[in-house]
Design a protein around this motif. Structure first.
Motif, short mmCIF file in Angstrom:
data_model
loop_
_atom_site.label_atom_id
_atom_site.label_comp_id
_atom_site.label_asym_id
_atom_site.label_seq_id
_atom_site.Cartn_x
_atom_site.Cartn_y
_atom_site.Cartn_z
N TYR A 29 0.83 -1.22 0.00
CA TYR A 29 0.00 0.00 0.00
C TYR A 29 0.86 1.26 0.00
O TYR A 29 0.61 2.20 -0.76
N HIS A 30 1.87 1.28 0.87
CA HIS A 30 2.65 2.50 1.07
C HIS A 30 3.46 2.85 -0.18
O HIS A 30 3.46 3.98 -0.65
N TYR A 31 4.14 1.84 -0.71
CA TYR A 31 4.98 2.04 -1.91
C TYR A 31 4.13 1.95 -3.18
O TYR A 31 4.20 2.82 -4.05
N ASN A 76 10.74 12.49 -0.29
CA ASN A 76 10.78 11.92 1.06
C ASN A 76 10.68 10.39 1.03
O ASN A 76 11.43 9.70 1.71
N HIS A 77 9.74 9.89 0.22
CA HIS A 77 9.58 8.43 0.15
C HIS A 77 10.74 7.75 -0.55
O HIS A 77 11.10 6.61 -0.21
N ASN A 78 11.35 8.42 -1.53
CA ASN A 78 12.54 7.84 -2.17
C ASN A 78 13.66 7.67 -1.15
O ASN A 78 14.34 6.63 -1.11
N GLY A 126 3.63 13.69 9.21
CA GLY A 126 4.89 14.34 8.87
C GLY A 126 6.05 13.38 8.93
O GLY A 126 5.86 12.16 8.83
N TRP A 127 7.23 13.94 9.14
CA TRP A 127 8.47 13.18 9.03
C TRP A 127 9.47 13.65 10.09
O TRP A 127 9.61 14.85 10.31
N ALA A 128 10.18 12.71 10.71
CA ALA A 128 11.34 13.04 11.55
C ALA A 128 12.58 12.90 10.67
O ALA A 128 12.68 11.94 9.89
N PHE A 160 12.15 9.03 9.30
CA PHE A 160 11.05 8.14 9.69
C PHE A 160 9.74 8.81 9.30
O PHE A 160 9.50 9.96 9.67
N ASP A 161 8.94 8.10 8.55
CA ASP A 161 7.63 8.56 8.09
C ASP A 161 6.64 8.33 9.22
O ASP A 161 6.46 7.19 9.65
N VAL A 162 6.01 9.39 9.71
CA VAL A 162 5.03 9.19 10.79
C VAL A 162 3.58 9.43 10.33
O VAL A 162 2.69 9.58 11.15
N GLU A 164 0.13 8.05 9.27
CA GLU A 164 -0.47 6.78 9.72
C GLU A 164 -0.37 5.68 8.67
O GLU A 164 -0.29 4.50 9.00
N HIS A 165 -0.36 6.06 7.36
CA HIS A 165 -0.29 5.01 6.33
C HIS A 165 1.02 4.22 6.41
O HIS A 165 1.12 3.14 5.84
N ALA A 166 2.04 4.76 7.10
CA ALA A 166 3.33 4.07 7.21
C ALA A 166 3.28 2.93 8.21
O ALA A 166 4.12 2.02 8.15
MN MN Z 1 4.43 7.69 3.56
#
Ligand code: MN
Length: 200
Positions: A29-31, A76-78, A126-128, A160-162, A164-166
Motif C-alpha cells: 500500500y505504502h509504496y 521523502n519516500h525515495n 509528517g516526518w522526523a 522516519f515517516d510518521v 499513519e499510512h506508514a
Molecule cells: Mn508515507
C-alpha cells in the motif's frame, strides 16, 4: 523544454523483505499505492509549471502548493524506502558518521532516543529527519506533512515517516513501537553514503 517524467523508485528489496518490522501488506500500500499516487500527481502538476527541466531536489527547493507537496512526498519516500534492508543483517553507524553522531548527540543510543522522540511527538502527519549542515554538523528536525529539510539548506540523511499510512496496518495507534522497531532495518551504509557527500 524537455518534459521530465519522474519514475517510481525501484525498491532495493522484495516487498516482504522488511517483515515483520514492516509487513509486505504495508509496503504494497505504502509504496505501490501512496507513493505511486504522489508520483502521478507530481508528473501532472509539473506540466506547465516552468520547472520541467529541474531535478526533483530543485523542484522541492523552489516549488509551492500542490507541486511542492507532491514533489516533497516523492523525494521523502525515495529517501525513506532506499534506507532500509532486511532485519537479518543489522547494521550500525560507523566511521565519520558515528563520530559525528557521538559528538552531536553524546552516543548512538542517545541519538536514537532523541530521533524516536521527534517522531513520536510530531503532532499529525509528517516526518522526523536527521540532516547535516554544510559543515557536517548533525541535527534532528520535525517536518509536518510533506516537509523536507532540503528547504532549509540542510542535507537529509535519515527519515522516519510518521503518517499513519506508514504503520497503521501493522501497529495501529502504536506509533512509538513502530519507530522503535525501525532501527532493526535501517541500512547505515546508505545513511553514511549520504553523509559523506557533504564533504565532497
Ligand atoms: Mn508515507
Amino acid at each position: 523544454m524537455t518534459q521530465s517524467t519522474f519514475q517510481l523508485l525501484p525498491l532495493p528489496y522484495a516487498e516482504d523483505a522488511l517483515s515483520p518490522i514492516i509487513s509486505s501488506k504495508t509496503i504494497s500500500y505504502h509504496y505501490g499505492k501512496h507513493l505511486l499516487t504522489y508520483l502521478n500527481n507530481l508528473n501532472a502538476a509539473i506540466e506547465g509549471s516552468g520547472m520541467e527541466t529541474l531535478s526533483l531536489e530543485e523542484i522541492v527547493k523552489q516549488a509551492e502548493d500542490s507541486l511542492l507537496n507532491n514533489a516533497g512526498q516523492v523525494l521523502n519516500h525515495n529517501l525513506y524506502f532506499s534506507q532500509f534492508q532486511t532485519p537479518d543483517k543489522p547494521s550500525a553507524p560507523s566511521g565519520k558518521l558515528k563520530e559525528a553522531i557521538t559528538k552531536d548527540f553524546g552516543s548512538v543510543e542517545a541519538f536514537q532516543k532523541a530521533f524516536q522522540n521527534a517522531g513520536t511527538t510530531l503532532f499529525g502527519s509528517g516526518w522526523a529527519w536527521l540532516s547535516a549542515d554544510h559543515n557536517g554538523h548533525l541535527l534532528i528536525t520535525q517536518e509536518p506533512n510533506a516537509g523536507n529539510p532540503i528547504r532549509r539548506g540542510l542535507r537529509p540523511l535519515l527519515t522516519f515517516d510518521v503518517w499513519e499510512h506508514a504503520y497503521y496496518l501493522d501497529y495501529q495507534n502504536r506509533r512509538a513501537d513502530h519507530l522503535a522497531a525501525l532501527w532493526q532495518i535501517v541500512d547505515w551504509d546508505v545513511v553514511a553514503e549520504r553523509y559523506n557527500k557533504v564533504f565532497l
